[in-house]
Design an enzyme around this catalytic site. Structure first.
Site, mmCIF file in Angstrom:
data_model
loop_
_atom_site.group_PDB
_atom_site.id
_atom_site.type_symbol
_atom_site.label_atom_id
_atom_site.label_comp_id
_atom_site.label_asym_id
_atom_site.label_seq_id
_atom_site.Cartn_x
_atom_site.Cartn_y
_atom_site.Cartn_z
ATOM 1 N N GLY A 171 -46.918 -10.239 -6.572
ATOM 2 C CA GLY A 171 -47.297 -10.108 -5.171
ATOM 3 C C GLY A 171 -46.357 -10.778 -4.180
ATOM 4 N N ASN B 102 -43.989 -9.373 -2.514
ATOM 5 C CA ASN B 102 -43.899 -8.486 -1.339
ATOM 6 C C ASN B 102 -45.158 -8.570 -0.485
ATOM 7 O OD1 ASN B 102 -41.366 -6.718 -1.161
ATOM 8 N ND2 ASN B 102 -41.834 -6.735 -3.347
ATOM 9 N N MET C 75 -48.616 -0.672 -10.112
ATOM 10 C CA MET C 75 -47.991 0.050 -11.219
ATOM 11 C C MET C 75 -48.841 1.230 -11.692
ATOM 12 S SD MET C 75 -45.350 -1.737 -11.304
ATOM 13 C CE MET C 75 -44.472 -1.346 -12.783
ATOM 14 N N ARG C 76 -49.188 2.105 -10.777
ATOM 15 C CA ARG C 76 -50.102 3.174 -11.122
ATOM 16 C C ARG C 76 -49.828 4.367 -10.205
ATOM 17 N NH1 ARG C 76 -54.660 2.588 -14.042
ATOM 18 N NH2 ARG C 76 -54.134 0.428 -14.430
ATOM 19 N N LEU C 77 -49.913 5.568 -10.747
ATOM 20 C CA LEU C 77 -49.767 6.762 -9.899
ATOM 21 C C LEU C 77 -51.025 6.933 -9.060
ATOM 22 C CD1 LEU C 77 -48.263 9.661 -12.054
ATOM 23 C CD2 LEU C 77 -47.263 8.575 -10.041
ATOM 24 N N HIS D 92 -39.606 0.661 -3.808
ATOM 25 C CA HIS D 92 -39.071 0.846 -5.166
ATOM 26 C C HIS D 92 -37.705 0.167 -5.259
ATOM 27 C CE1 HIS D 92 -38.694 2.720 -9.056
ATOM 28 N NE2 HIS D 92 -37.452 3.029 -8.747
HETATM 29 C C1 GRF Z 1 -40.891 -4.938 -6.530
HETATM 30 O O1 GRF Z 1 -39.584 -5.060 -7.025
HETATM 31 C C2 GRF Z 1 -41.144 -3.533 -6.060
HETATM 32 O O2 GRF Z 1 -40.006 -2.878 -5.604
HETATM 33 C C3 GRF Z 1 -41.653 -2.860 -7.318
HETATM 34 O O3 GRF Z 1 -42.412 -3.848 -7.981
HETATM 35 C C4 GRF Z 1 -41.933 -5.134 -7.630
HETATM 36 C C5 GRF Z 1 -43.113 -5.940 -7.167
HETATM 37 O O4 GRF Z 1 -42.818 -7.292 -7.014
HETATM 38 N N1 GRF Z 1 -42.403 -1.669 -6.971
HETATM 39 P P1 GRF Z 1 -43.892 -8.249 -6.336
HETATM 40 O O5 GRF Z 1 -45.199 -8.139 -7.112
HETATM 41 O O6 GRF Z 1 -44.050 -7.859 -4.904
HETATM 42 O O7 GRF Z 1 -43.331 -9.652 -6.468
#
Ligand code: GRF
Length: 191
Positions: free
Chosen positions: A13, A15, A92-94, A111
């Site tokens: 998390g 981001n 991590m899921r569609l 991404h």
């Molecule tokens: C990031 O690198 C994002 O681009 C990818 O998953 C990662 C998530 O990292 N989709 P975080 O959980 O935000 O640290």
């Protein structure tokens, strides 16, 4: 108008935290991170939500009969919180029909590659293994495919000689934590 945003995450998390912090600092205008959704119990993203006083709800998808039922339960929570916009950040899921029918055009993803190269899991490792000299970060609209939606923003990250997974991941995350908040501000913060 203040947009109510839900962030979806599956792990660390970082981001989510960048978005929460920069919203609090007023760098993402007209927006409130109102909810964190995770598809796992006990992940670190939930600790970060506590730190920012942001409500969170965790789901365990395998406890539902199918994706439709799982997403209906998620949708119910999003509706309870009056969520206008959804940000996937390491989810991590569609995304399936139920959530898309309500949030398509109001849901974005980040991404860690220059799409359309290196879709799916392990994009950072794939770029290193392939030997490309430049990779990067992409922010795109979410559709029913895996990392296939229309691109909103991209930034290049150069791969140096002797780059390791750790050094590259660190560079990519640094770009993500700047580009994601900036992009959300551009989308929602204007007039
Ligand atoms: C990031 O690198 C994002 O681009 C990818 O998953 C990662 C998530 O990292 N989709 P975080 O959980 O935000 O640290």
């Amino acid at each position: 108008m203040v947009y109510k945003i839900a962030v979806f995450a599956s792990g660390s998390g970082s981001n989510f935290e960048a978005l929460a912090k920069q919203t609090k600092e007023g760098k993402i205008r007209n927006s409130e991170i109102a909810l964190l959704i995770t598809d796992k119990e006990g992940v670190y993203a939930l600790e970060r939500a506590k730190k920012y006083d942001i409500p969170s709800v965790s789901f365990t998808p395998k406890n539902f009969a199918d994706k439709k039922e799982y997403e209906e339960a998620v949708l119910k929570v999003l509706e309870e919180y009056n969520i206008d916009f959804v940000i996937l950040a390491g989810y991590m899921r569609l995304v399936g029909e139920v959530l898309l029918s309500r949030y398509e055009g109001k849901m974005i993803n980040i991404h860690p590659s220059l799409l359309p190269a290196f879709k799916g899991k392990d994009a950072i490792a794939m770029a290193l293994d392939y030997g490309v000299k430049y990779t990067g970060v992409t922010i795109h609209w979410v559709d029913s495919g895996m990392d296939t939606g229309k691109i909103i923003a991209q930034e290049i990250v150069k791969i140096e000689n002797g780059e390791t997974y750790e050094t590259l991941a660190q560079k990519i995350h640094k770009v993500e934590h700047k580009l994601y908040p900036q992009t959300v501000d551009k989308l929602l913060g204007g007039e």
